[in-house]
Design a protein around this motif. Structure first.
Motif, PDB file in Angstrom:
ATOM      1  N   SER A 151      22.639  -2.974 -23.556  1.00 50.64           N
ATOM      2  CA  SER A 151      23.123  -4.527 -22.891  1.00 50.64           C
ATOM      3  C   SER A 151      24.285  -4.161 -21.997  1.00 50.64           C
ATOM      4  CB  SER A 151      23.545  -5.299 -24.173  1.00 50.64           C
ATOM      5  OG  SER A 151      24.676  -5.083 -24.759  1.00 50.64           O
ATOM      6  N   GLU A 152      25.011  -3.305 -22.139  1.00 57.50           N
ATOM      7  CA  GLU A 152      26.219  -3.114 -21.183  1.00 57.50           C
ATOM      8  C   GLU A 152      25.588  -2.031 -19.837  1.00 57.50           C
ATOM      9  OE1 GLU A 152      29.141  -4.675 -21.322  1.00 57.50           O
ATOM     10  OE2 GLU A 152      28.531  -5.536 -22.930  1.00 57.50           O
ATOM     11  N   ASN A 153      24.413  -1.452 -19.983  1.00 59.42           N
ATOM     12  CA  ASN A 153      23.851  -0.636 -18.810  1.00 59.42           C
ATOM     13  C   ASN A 153      23.843  -1.465 -17.670  1.00 59.42           C
ATOM     14  OD1 ASN A 153      22.841   1.262 -17.490  1.00 59.42           O
ATOM     15  ND2 ASN A 153      21.323   1.940 -19.028  1.00 59.42           N
ATOM     16  N   LYS A 154      24.608  -0.967 -16.541  1.00 58.46           N
ATOM     17  CA  LYS A 154      24.747  -1.850 -15.194  1.00 58.46           C
ATOM     18  C   LYS A 154      24.195  -0.770 -14.156  1.00 58.46           C
ATOM     19  CE  LYS A 154      29.053  -4.041 -16.412  1.00 58.46           C
ATOM     20  NZ  LYS A 154      30.500  -4.319 -16.011  1.00 58.46           N
ATOM     21  N   ASP A 155      23.680  -1.355 -13.164  1.00 57.62           N
ATOM     22  CA  ASP A 155      23.085  -0.617 -12.080  1.00 57.62           C
ATOM     23  C   ASP A 155      24.489  -0.615 -11.048  1.00 57.62           C
ATOM     24  OD1 ASP A 155      23.687  -3.016 -10.422  1.00 57.62           O
ATOM     25  OD2 ASP A 155      21.333  -3.243  -9.968  1.00 57.62           O
ATOM     26  N   PRO A 156      24.473   0.302  -9.909  1.00 54.20           N
ATOM     27  CA  PRO A 156      25.698   0.475  -9.226  1.00 54.20           C
ATOM     28  C   PRO A 156      26.348  -0.860  -8.532  1.00 54.20           C
ATOM     29  CG  PRO A 156      23.954   2.153  -8.628  1.00 54.20           C
ATOM     30  CD  PRO A 156      23.307   1.045  -9.610  1.00 54.20           C
ATOM     31  N   LYS A 157      25.462  -1.827  -8.410  1.00 56.29           N
ATOM     32  CA  LYS A 157      26.037  -3.028  -7.818  1.00 56.29           C
ATOM     33  C   LYS A 157      26.476  -4.053  -9.089  1.00 56.29           C
ATOM     34  CE  LYS A 157      23.192  -3.255  -3.839  1.00 56.29           C
ATOM     35  NZ  LYS A 157      22.302  -4.129  -2.989  1.00 56.29           N
ATOM     36  N   GLY A 158      26.481  -3.606 -10.054  1.00 61.68           N
ATOM     37  CA  GLY A 158      27.363  -4.146 -11.436  1.00 61.68           C
ATOM     38  C   GLY A 158      26.268  -5.035 -12.252  1.00 61.68           C
ATOM     39  N   LYS A 159      24.997  -5.112 -11.802  1.00 63.84           N
ATOM     40  CA  LYS A 159      23.890  -6.056 -12.479  1.00 63.84           C
ATOM     41  C   LYS A 159      23.636  -5.132 -13.803  1.00 63.84           C
ATOM     42  CE  LYS A 159      20.673  -7.804 -10.119  1.00 63.84           C
ATOM     43  NZ  LYS A 159      19.340  -8.165  -9.484  1.00 63.84           N
ATOM     44  N   GLU A 192      19.523  -8.865 -17.717  1.00 63.49           N
ATOM     45  CA  GLU A 192      18.841  -9.799 -16.761  1.00 63.49           C
ATOM     46  C   GLU A 192      17.006  -9.543 -17.527  1.00 63.49           C
ATOM     47  OE1 GLU A 192      17.699 -10.132 -12.196  1.00 63.49           O
ATOM     48  OE2 GLU A 192      19.715  -9.211 -12.813  1.00 63.49           O
ATOM     49  N   MET A 193      16.811  -8.495 -17.827  1.00 65.04           N
ATOM     50  CA  MET A 193      15.293  -8.257 -18.372  1.00 65.04           C
ATOM     51  C   MET A 193      14.881  -9.274 -19.404  1.00 65.04           C
ATOM     52  SD  MET A 193      14.554  -4.434 -18.309  1.00 65.04           S
ATOM     53  CE  MET A 193      14.889  -3.084 -16.849  1.00 65.04           C
ATOM     54  N   ILE A 194      15.876  -9.315 -20.206  1.00 63.05           N
ATOM     55  CA  ILE A 194      15.807 -10.123 -21.795  1.00 63.05           C
ATOM     56  C   ILE A 194      15.743 -11.748 -20.976  1.00 63.05           C
ATOM     57  CG2 ILE A 194      16.922 -10.912 -23.647  1.00 63.05           C
ATOM     58  CD1 ILE A 194      17.652  -8.081 -24.283  1.00 63.05           C
ATOM     59  N   ASN A 195      16.605 -11.897 -20.347  1.00 65.32           N
ATOM     60  CA  ASN A 195      16.773 -13.482 -19.621  1.00 65.32           C
ATOM     61  C   ASN A 195      15.461 -13.732 -19.106  1.00 65.32           C
ATOM     62  OD1 ASN A 195      19.271 -13.765 -21.042  1.00 65.32           O
ATOM     63  ND2 ASN A 195      20.537 -13.154 -18.956  1.00 65.32           N
ATOM     64  N   THR A 196      14.690 -12.833 -18.303  1.00 71.32           N
ATOM     65  CA  THR A 196      13.681 -13.158 -17.452  1.00 71.32           C
ATOM     66  C   THR A 196      12.655 -13.538 -18.372  1.00 71.32           C
ATOM     67  OG1 THR A 196      14.261 -11.753 -15.676  1.00 71.32           O
ATOM     68  CG2 THR A 196      12.215 -12.134 -15.737  1.00 71.32           C
ATOM     69  N   VAL A 197      12.501 -12.666 -19.248  1.00 75.69           N
ATOM     70  CA  VAL A 197      11.229 -13.000 -20.265  1.00 75.69           C
ATOM     71  C   VAL A 197      11.400 -14.205 -21.287  1.00 75.69           C
ATOM     72  CG1 VAL A 197      10.252 -10.522 -20.208  1.00 75.69           C
ATOM     73  CG2 VAL A 197      11.971 -11.277 -21.976  1.00 75.69           C
ATOM     74  N   LYS A 198      12.741 -14.431 -21.417  1.00 79.17           N
ATOM     75  CA  LYS A 198      12.897 -15.733 -22.309  1.00 79.17           C
ATOM     76  C   LYS A 198      12.490 -16.896 -21.513  1.00 79.17           C
ATOM     77  CE  LYS A 198      17.081 -14.322 -25.413  1.00 79.17           C
ATOM     78  NZ  LYS A 198      18.375 -14.405 -25.427  1.00 79.17           N
ATOM     79  N   SER A 199      12.689 -16.926 -20.381  1.00 76.38           N
ATOM     80  CA  SER A 199      12.513 -18.042 -19.617  1.00 76.38           C
ATOM     81  C   SER A 199      11.058 -18.257 -19.054  1.00 76.38           C
ATOM     82  CB  SER A 199      13.249 -18.304 -18.317  1.00 76.38           C
ATOM     83  OG  SER A 199      13.075 -17.309 -17.427  1.00 76.38           O
ATOM     84  N   SER A 200      10.165 -17.251 -18.941  1.00 76.34           N
ATOM     85  CA  SER A 200       9.029 -17.539 -18.467  1.00 76.34           C
ATOM     86  C   SER A 200       7.997 -16.179 -19.043  1.00 76.34           C
ATOM     87  CB  SER A 200       9.114 -17.459 -16.957  1.00 76.34           C
ATOM     88  OG  SER A 200       9.360 -16.033 -16.616  1.00 76.34           O
ATOM     89  N   ASN A 201       8.335 -15.502 -19.960  1.00 70.24           N
ATOM     90  CA  ASN A 201       7.403 -14.460 -20.563  1.00 70.24           C
ATOM     91  C   ASN A 201       7.021 -13.103 -19.455  1.00 70.24           C
ATOM     92  OD1 ASN A 201       6.977 -14.563 -23.145  1.00 70.24           O
ATOM     93  ND2 ASN A 201       5.013 -15.354 -22.897  1.00 70.24           N
ATOM     94  N   ASN A 202       7.453 -13.372 -18.227  1.00 69.42           N
ATOM     95  CA  ASN A 202       7.245 -12.153 -17.354  1.00 69.42           C
ATOM     96  C   ASN A 202       7.934 -12.703 -16.035  1.00 69.42           C
ATOM     97  OD1 ASN A 202       5.650 -13.698 -15.609  1.00 69.42           O
ATOM     98  ND2 ASN A 202       3.848 -13.355 -16.804  1.00 69.42           N
ATOM     99  N   GLY A 203       8.420 -11.516 -15.198  1.00 68.67           N
ATOM    100  CA  GLY A 203       8.630 -11.855 -13.902  1.00 68.67           C
ATOM    101  C   GLY A 203       9.303 -10.783 -13.320  1.00 68.67           C
ATOM    102  N   PHE A 204      10.025 -10.766 -11.845  1.00 73.76           N
ATOM    103  CA  PHE A 204      10.381  -9.726 -11.415  1.00 73.76           C
ATOM    104  C   PHE A 204      11.857  -9.916 -11.299  1.00 73.76           C
ATOM    105  CE2 PHE A 204       6.207 -10.317  -9.626  1.00 73.76           C
ATOM    106  CZ  PHE A 204       5.558  -9.101  -9.364  1.00 73.76           C
TER     107      PHE A 204
END
Length: 186
Positions: free
Chosen positions: A3-11, A16-28
């Motif tokens: 959960s604390e793993n960030k990309d170089p831009k701090g994302k 974000e992956m968990i939030n994306t599938v919670k809201s719509s089951n899939n996404g980019f």
């Protein structure tokens, strides 16, 4: 725990992956991630989908997309050049085998229209234009033959008329001689 793993831009990627599938089951999601065996993170688009309580993700790197698009553009350009070559070759062949013979026949017909029966049409190809050229050549030959026969007939009539005129002159001159002899006798 990722959960604390960030990309170089701090994302926070996995959050974000968990939030994306919670809201719509899939996404980019767009993120940065290093390629396998490399340390430098590059832009990546990842597709995320939730299935049976598990989250699956698959992504593509932007430089791979650029390479793929470059290959696609090269293929399209090569296909375009090939297609244009075929079109140009077809136009050249059509011009050589169809349009040029038709223009030549038209020029010869214009001369024929003015009475020049010395024109010789080109021997035809094995297509409709060639057949038309051959038919016109045969027609010209037939007209030449008719004119030759007509000329011969006119010469014969002329010669017969000259013979008839000569016979008539002999008769007239003979009648004058008889009148002259009768005049001397009396």
């Amino acid at each position: 725990d990722l959960s604390e793993n960030k990309d170089p831009k701090g994302k926070l990627l996995f959050v974000e992956m968990i939030n994306t599938v919670k809201s719509s089951n899939n996404g980019f999601i767009k993120n940065m991630w290093p390629k396998a065996g490399e340390n430098k993170a590059i832009n990546k688009v990842t597709y995320i989908e939730k299935y049976d309580g598990l989250i699956f993700g698959m992504g593509v790197y932007s430089d791979d997309i650029s390479k793929t698009m470059l290959i696609f553009y090269i293929i399209v350009i090569i296909a375009g050049v090939f297609t244009m070559s075929i079109v140009i070759l077809s136009i050249i062949l059509l011009n050589k085998n169809l349009f040029n013979p038709i223009l030549l026949i038209k020029q010869k017909l214009n001369l024929l229209e003015n009475g020049d029966l010395t024109q010789i049409l080109p021997k035809g190809n094995l297509n409709e234009v060639g057949e038309m050229s051959d038919s016109l050549s045969n027609f010209i030959e037939a007209i030449k033959n008719i004119l030759s026969e007509l000329k011969t007939s006119i010469e014969n009539i002329k010669n017969e008329n000259i013979d008839s005129l000569n016979s008539f002159n002999i008769l007239i001159n003979g009648d004058r001689h008889i009148q002259g002899i009768n005049h001397l006798v009396t």
